[in-house]
Scaffold this motif. Structure first.
Motif, PDB file in Angstrom:
ATOM      1  N   ASP A  66     -11.742  -7.982   3.596  1.00 52.57           N
ATOM      2  CA  ASP A  66     -10.756  -8.176   2.538  1.00 52.57           C
ATOM      3  C   ASP A  66     -10.385  -6.855   1.884  1.00 52.57           C
ATOM      4  O   ASP A  66      -9.201  -6.613   1.559  1.00 52.57           O
ATOM      5  N   GLN A  96      -8.028  -5.065   4.117  1.00 52.22           N
ATOM      6  CA  GLN A  96      -6.701  -5.691   4.133  1.00 52.22           C
ATOM      7  C   GLN A  96      -5.921  -5.303   2.862  1.00 52.22           C
ATOM      8  O   GLN A  96      -4.717  -5.009   2.929  1.00 52.22           O
ATOM      9  N   LYS A  97      -6.558  -5.341   1.691  1.00 49.03           N
ATOM     10  CA  LYS A  97      -5.907  -4.982   0.450  1.00 49.03           C
ATOM     11  C   LYS A  97      -5.470  -3.521   0.443  1.00 49.03           C
ATOM     12  O   LYS A  97      -4.398  -3.172  -0.096  1.00 49.03           O
ATOM     13  N   LYS A  98      -6.301  -2.671   0.996  1.00 39.70           N
ATOM     14  CA  LYS A  98      -5.932  -1.260   1.041  1.00 39.70           C
ATOM     15  C   LYS A  98      -4.723  -1.044   1.933  1.00 39.70           C
ATOM     16  O   LYS A  98      -3.864  -0.182   1.662  1.00 39.70           O
ATOM     17  N   GLU A 135      -2.300  -3.340   2.380  1.00 41.22           N
ATOM     18  CA  GLU A 135      -1.156  -3.859   1.635  1.00 41.22           C
ATOM     19  C   GLU A 135      -0.716  -2.886   0.543  1.00 41.22           C
ATOM     20  O   GLU A 135       0.476  -2.779   0.220  1.00 41.22           O
ATOM     21  N   LEU A 136      -1.681  -2.181  -0.026  1.00 40.39           N
ATOM     22  CA  LEU A 136      -1.363  -1.255  -1.108  1.00 40.39           C
ATOM     23  C   LEU A 136      -0.389  -0.180  -0.665  1.00 40.39           C
ATOM     24  O   LEU A 136       0.442   0.304  -1.428  1.00 40.39           O
ATOM     25  N   THR A 160      -2.981  -5.084  -7.155  1.00 30.02           N
ATOM     26  CA  THR A 160      -3.739  -4.934  -5.896  1.00 30.02           C
ATOM     27  C   THR A 160      -4.964  -4.033  -6.110  1.00 30.02           C
ATOM     28  O   THR A 160      -6.058  -4.277  -5.574  1.00 30.02           O
ATOM     29  N   GLN A 185      -7.660  -5.992  -7.639  1.00 33.61           N
ATOM     30  CA  GLN A 185      -8.301  -6.876  -6.654  1.00 33.61           C
ATOM     31  C   GLN A 185      -9.293  -6.085  -5.769  1.00 33.61           C
ATOM     32  O   GLN A 185     -10.396  -6.572  -5.440  1.00 33.61           O
ATOM     33  N   ILE A 186      -8.839  -4.850  -5.371  1.00 35.23           N
ATOM     34  CA  ILE A 186      -9.734  -4.018  -4.539  1.00 35.23           C
ATOM     35  C   ILE A 186     -11.001  -3.665  -5.314  1.00 35.23           C
ATOM     36  O   ILE A 186     -12.124  -3.694  -4.776  1.00 35.23           O
TER      37      ILE A 186
END
Length: 541
Positions: A166, A169-171, A173-174, A186, A189-190
């Motif tokens: 996860d 994935q967030k990194k 999207e960032l 974001t 969330q990270i």
């Protein structure tokens, strides 16, 4: 020391050395056949998990090595032994060893037994008992708890992996966002996922530390025990061969020690190593049923008599009877045959038409006086004490006038002083003028009289008895004779082994009747008056 003298005892006793080797080999072979073959089973354990750690510390290695030493000692204690016997249903254990390998965390258990399967079973159980003694061992009560912990560890592993995915994935999207509010959300969330990952990892490490997977004080088998396929017992024939070599070596060492400790003289070479003189004859041992003092007269055709003739000839070759007219016959010790040699040598010269006078100068143990039953007590000692006595009145005729004897007489209180006097020289000189050869039967070297007499005669003949004469006494006597500047004409081996059968066969014995056989003469059958052929009547002796 020459190599010949070193190996001479080995060659002399070679059959004994070979016999010792053969006996040792046979005994070893017989014992090896009665012994069952031995089998060896081995297993190896390791302390801790540092070997699996990519970044172990030196402190961990040191601690595990110390623990290995402790566990190796524990394996030899009663709790481990009793636990092994109880688990296997045995009332005894075969021999085994447990050792910590130097500078490692390894422990090696070795079991030796006549049964290979039992050796493997005992090895495995010893390792198992050692593992059970560790604090990380799991019993039945803790089995359920350990199962729960392992399940939790598996769950945590999955959660950690999911959280890491996860975060990645967030990194990703960032990098595609352009709105500031989306980027801030974001990032939050990270951060929350990273916090969750840290918490999961801490929980995982805490649970893992309560299991044996990460413990330092734990035991693991890395080399299981196997059923040995062949015996470790050495070959019976190799063992017997080694026994033969060891037996021969021990026998050789024993022989060297005996030869070194043994001071007796056995062969002529033992004499020539000590004194600078040559062997003049070897006299075989006179049979017990014969009279040794009259043997030459009784057995003229015997090989023993011929050996006395050879001695006589060798002495004549050395100018005996010319420049050497008086000869002292002596020996290192008592009972070595000097009187036998003196008497038979005198008889040999007499039978060669020589005028012979034998002087008994042994004041301490006069064998001649005992054997010939001399009733007259006067002799050499009386002549030394009184210068007015005539020598001829003390002479005793032996063997029908073949030789004449001057007895020792009574034992004086100071024999050495009397023999050192001028009277001794006067008596010897008078007898030299009256006879061709004067033989002096002196005392052995253990008395000082022998050394005194050696200075009064023209030569000294040393009698050696193999197995009786001692090297230390002969060495001391030779040094004394050298200081006295006495002349040693040679030595004779008395009592040597009999000569060959061919030599004995060549000398055919003649028939001797009892009436003609020369028994021991007594003073009654002899005349005390010296005959004219020996003593010059114109001179007063």
């Amino acid at each position: 020391m020459e190599l010949k003298s070193i190996f001479a005892p080995l060659w002399k006793w070679r059959w004994l050395i070979l016999a010792a080797g053969v006996i040792a080999g046979v005994i070893s072979l017989a014992i090896s056949f009665t012994q069952a073959p031995q089998y060896l089973s081995r297993t190896t354990l390791i302390i801790g998990q540092s070997i699996n750690n990519p970044n172990p510390s030196s402190n961990q290695f040191f601690l595990e090595q110390q623990l290995a030493t402790i566990y190796a000692d524990m394996a030899t204690r009663e709790p481990v032994k009793l636990g092994t016997m109880k688990a296997l249903g045995l009332n005894w254990l075969p021999p085994y060893t447990v050792r910590a390998l130097p500078d490692t965390q390894l422990i090696e258990i070795s079991v030796t037994d006549t049964d290979p399967y039992r050796a493997k079973a005992v090895t495995e159980e010893l390792a198992n008992q050692l593992i059970l003694s560790a604090p990380t061992s799991v019993n039945s009560d803790e089995q359920e708890r350990q199962t729960f912990i392992n399940d939790q560890l598996t769950t945590l592993q999955n959660d950690i992996k999911s959280t890491q995915d996860d975060i990645e994935q967030k990194k990703t999207e960032l990098g595609t966002l352009s709105s500031a509010s989306q980027i801030s959300s974001t990032e939050q969330q990270i951060y929350a996922l990273e916090t969750k990952l840290s918490t999961l990892q801490d929980t995982y490490a805490s649970l893992l530390s309560s299991t044996s997977k990460g413990a330092l004080n734990s035991l693991t088998v890395i080399e299981p025990a196997q059923v040995p396929g062949r015996s470790i017992s050495p070959s019976k024939f190799i063992t017997s061969g080694l026994a033969v070599v060891v037996g021969m070596l021990l026998a050789a060492i024993g022989i060297f020690l005996l030869e070194w400790l043994d001071q007796s003289i056995n062969v002529p070479e033992d004499v020539t190593k000590i004194i600078n003189a040559q062997l003049l004859g070897e006299i075989p041992r006179v049979p017990k049923e014969e009279n040794p003092l009259s043997y030459v007269n009784d057995q003229p055709f015997s090989p023993i008599t011929d050996s006395f003739r050879s001695l006589r000839n060798n002495l004549e070759f050395m100018d005996l009877g010319k420049s050497i007219k008086t000869i002292l016959v002596t020996s290192p010790g008592v009972s070595e045959g000097k009187t036998t040699v003196s008497m038979n040598l005198a008889l040999s010269f007499a039978k060669a038409n020589k005028r012979v006078i034998l002087i008994d100068a042994d004041f301490y143990q006069s064998t001649i006086k005992q054997k010939f039953s001399l009733q007259k007590e006067t002799g050499l000692s009386d002549l030394l004490l009184s210068n007015r006595d005539s020598i001829s009145q003390h002479l005793v005729s032996l063997f029908n006038g073949q030789i004449y004897l001057l007895p020792a007489g009574k034992t004086p209180p100071n024999p050495s002083e009397l023999l050192s006097s001028v009277s001794t020289e006067r008596i010897f000189e008078t007898l030299k003028n009256a006879a061709d050869i004067v033989i002096v039967d002196g005392p052995p070297f253990i008395t000082s009289d022998a050394f005194v007499l050696s200075t009064k005669v023209d030569g000294v003949l040393i009698v050696i008895s193999p197995g009786k004469s001692r090297r230390d006494i002969l060495r001391m006597a030779y040094a004394q004779l050298s200081r006295a500047k006495a002349k040693i004409v040679g030595f004779v081996m008395n009592g040597s082994s009999q000569r060959s059968a061919y030599y004995s066969y060549y000398h055919k014995p003649r028939t001797v009747t009892q009436s003609t056989k020369g028994n021991l003469p007594t003073e009654k059958s002899t005349s005390t008056t010296a005959p004219k052929r020996i003593v010059n009547p114109s001179k007063k002796l």
